[in-house]
Design a protein around this motif. Structure first.
Motif, PDB file in Angstrom:
ATOM      1  N   LYS A  81      30.050  34.950  27.417  1.00  0.00           N
ATOM      2  CA  LYS A  81      30.649  33.178  26.381  1.00  0.00           C
ATOM      3  C   LYS A  81      30.321  33.829  25.168  1.00  0.00           C
ATOM      4  O   LYS A  81      31.844  33.579  24.058  1.00  0.00           O
ATOM      5  N   ASN A  82      29.662  33.915  24.295  1.00  0.00           N
ATOM      6  CA  ASN A  82      29.836  34.571  23.188  1.00  0.00           C
ATOM      7  C   ASN A  82      29.677  35.813  22.584  1.00  0.00           C
ATOM      8  O   ASN A  82      29.778  36.015  21.089  1.00  0.00           O
ATOM      9  N   HIS A  83      29.975  37.075  23.760  1.00  0.00           N
ATOM     10  CA  HIS A  83      30.608  38.115  23.738  1.00  0.00           C
ATOM     11  C   HIS A  83      32.033  38.304  24.214  1.00  0.00           C
ATOM     12  O   HIS A  83      32.103  39.931  24.395  1.00  0.00           O
ATOM     13  N   ARG A  84      33.414  37.817  24.116  1.00  0.00           N
ATOM     14  CA  ARG A  84      34.502  38.234  24.687  1.00  0.00           C
ATOM     15  C   ARG A  84      35.135  39.100  23.583  1.00  0.00           C
ATOM     16  O   ARG A  84      36.038  39.917  24.550  1.00  0.00           O
ATOM     17  N   ASP A  85      34.989  38.447  22.908  1.00  0.00           N
ATOM     18  CA  ASP A  85      35.817  39.704  22.003  1.00  0.00           C
ATOM     19  C   ASP A  85      35.328  40.800  21.662  1.00  0.00           C
ATOM     20  O   ASP A  85      35.995  41.728  20.837  1.00  0.00           O
ATOM     21  N   GLU A  86      33.591  41.174  22.687  1.00  0.00           N
ATOM     22  CA  GLU A  86      33.855  42.889  21.926  1.00  0.00           C
ATOM     23  C   GLU A  86      34.831  43.568  23.062  1.00  0.00           C
ATOM     24  O   GLU A  86      34.567  43.956  23.115  1.00  0.00           O
ATOM     25  N   ILE A  87      35.115  42.755  24.298  1.00  0.00           N
ATOM     26  CA  ILE A  87      35.335  43.663  25.190  1.00  0.00           C
ATOM     27  C   ILE A  87      36.681  44.125  24.979  1.00  0.00           C
ATOM     28  O   ILE A  87      38.062  43.596  24.638  1.00  0.00           O
ATOM     29  N   TYR A  88      36.858  45.760  25.222  1.00  0.00           N
ATOM     30  CA  TYR A  88      37.509  46.218  25.036  1.00  0.00           C
ATOM     31  C   TYR A  88      38.448  46.989  26.493  1.00  0.00           C
ATOM     32  O   TYR A  88      39.402  47.293  26.690  1.00  0.00           O
ATOM     33  N   LYS A  89      37.675  46.810  27.337  1.00  0.00           N
ATOM     34  CA  LYS A  89      38.600  48.203  27.978  1.00  0.00           C
ATOM     35  C   LYS A  89      37.388  47.196  29.616  1.00  0.00           C
ATOM     36  O   LYS A  89      36.362  46.654  29.615  1.00  0.00           O
ATOM     37  N   ILE A  90      37.950  47.260  30.692  1.00  0.00           N
ATOM     38  CA  ILE A  90      37.605  47.075  32.004  1.00  0.00           C
ATOM     39  C   ILE A  90      37.825  47.391  33.051  1.00  0.00           C
ATOM     40  O   ILE A  90      38.845  48.214  33.519  1.00  0.00           O
ATOM     41  N   GLU A  91      36.508  48.186  33.922  1.00  0.00           N
ATOM     42  CA  GLU A  91      36.952  48.765  35.140  1.00  0.00           C
ATOM     43  C   GLU A  91      36.852  48.110  35.753  1.00  0.00           C
ATOM     44  O   GLU A  91      35.446  46.954  36.265  1.00  0.00           O
ATOM     45  N   VAL A  92      37.687  47.995  37.478  1.00  0.00           N
ATOM     46  CA  VAL A  92      37.460  47.400  38.405  1.00  0.00           C
ATOM     47  C   VAL A  92      37.393  48.832  39.788  1.00  0.00           C
ATOM     48  O   VAL A  92      38.105  49.139  40.005  1.00  0.00           O
ATOM     49  N   TYR A  93      36.085  48.365  40.406  1.00  0.00           N
ATOM     50  CA  TYR A  93      36.288  48.769  41.114  1.00  0.00           C
ATOM     51  C   TYR A  93      36.459  48.275  42.733  1.00  0.00           C
ATOM     52  O   TYR A  93      35.519  47.193  42.920  1.00  0.00           O
ATOM     53  N   GLU A  94      37.194  48.482  43.620  1.00  0.00           N
ATOM     54  CA  GLU A  94      37.052  47.762  44.980  1.00  0.00           C
ATOM     55  C   GLU A  94      36.570  48.150  46.032  1.00  0.00           C
ATOM     56  O   GLU A  94      36.567  49.048  46.827  1.00  0.00           O
ATOM     57  N   ILE A  95      35.194  46.153  45.842  1.00  0.00           N
ATOM     58  CA  ILE A  95      34.138  47.049  47.446  1.00  0.00           C
ATOM     59  C   ILE A  95      34.516  46.186  48.143  1.00  0.00           C
ATOM     60  O   ILE A  95      34.281  44.409  47.512  1.00  0.00           O
ATOM     61  N   GLU A  96      34.330  46.096  49.609  1.00  0.00           N
ATOM     62  CA  GLU A  96      34.649  44.836  50.235  1.00  0.00           C
ATOM     63  C   GLU A  96      33.540  44.488  51.272  1.00  0.00           C
ATOM     64  O   GLU A  96      33.004  42.974  51.139  1.00  0.00           O
ATOM     65  N   ASP A  97      32.143  45.461  51.087  1.00  0.00           N
ATOM     66  CA  ASP A  97      31.267  44.741  51.499  1.00  0.00           C
ATOM     67  C   ASP A  97      30.615  43.950  50.684  1.00  0.00           C
ATOM     68  O   ASP A  97      30.308  44.661  49.969  1.00  0.00           O
ATOM     69  N   PRO A  98      29.655  43.410  51.079  1.00  0.00           N
ATOM     70  CA  PRO A  98      29.244  42.338  50.581  1.00  0.00           C
ATOM     71  C   PRO A  98      27.749  42.788  49.820  1.00  0.00           C
ATOM     72  O   PRO A  98      27.530  42.864  49.040  1.00  0.00           O
TER      73      PRO A  98
END
Length: 123
Positions: A81-98
């Motif tokens: 919540k206090n660091h949202r402005d720092e986020i520049y890149k988001i990587e997403v890995y689709e992994i179905e198994d919990p």
């Protein structure tokens, strides 16, 4: 020692400004991100938040990735919540198994030393 190899990310989105051509309808950016539509709504997985210097800020997991990532930008209880402005890149890995998601998340937090993760930290 356990060696876990990460697959290539399924989606990588960057904070950026939309380049409009004549006739384009502007997309309202969400904390600078305009490509959330590329992240699956239905699948589970893990996600990494990075800053401009490519430092890992946070690792998370979810049964529905897009909703969970958006929650980090909206929630008042998110560790980001206090660091949202720092986020520049988001990587997403689709992994179905919990169980696999849990293993990957814990391994990533501790191996790559995610800056803002406070749970599951063993270092």
């Amino acid at each position: 020692m356990i060696k876990i190899e990460f697959p290539k990310p399924d989606v990588v989105i960057y904070q950026r400004k939309q380049e409009l051509k004549e006739g384009d309808v502007p997309i309202t950016p969400y904390y600078g991100f305009i490509d959330f539509h590329k992240i699956t709504r239905e699948k589970g997985g893990i996600f990494f938040f990075y800053n401009k210097a490519n430092e890992l800020l946070f690792v998370g997991k979810a049964r529905k990735i897009r909703q969970r990532i958006k929650k980090h930008f909206e929630d008042n209880v998110s560790p980001m919540k206090n660091h949202r402005d720092e986020i520049y890149k988001i990587e997403v890995y689709e992994i179905e198994d919990p169980m696999e998601r849990e293993i990957y998340e814990t391994y990533a937090i501790n191996t790559f030393r995610a800056k803002y993760n406070i749970d599951k930290v063993f270092y």
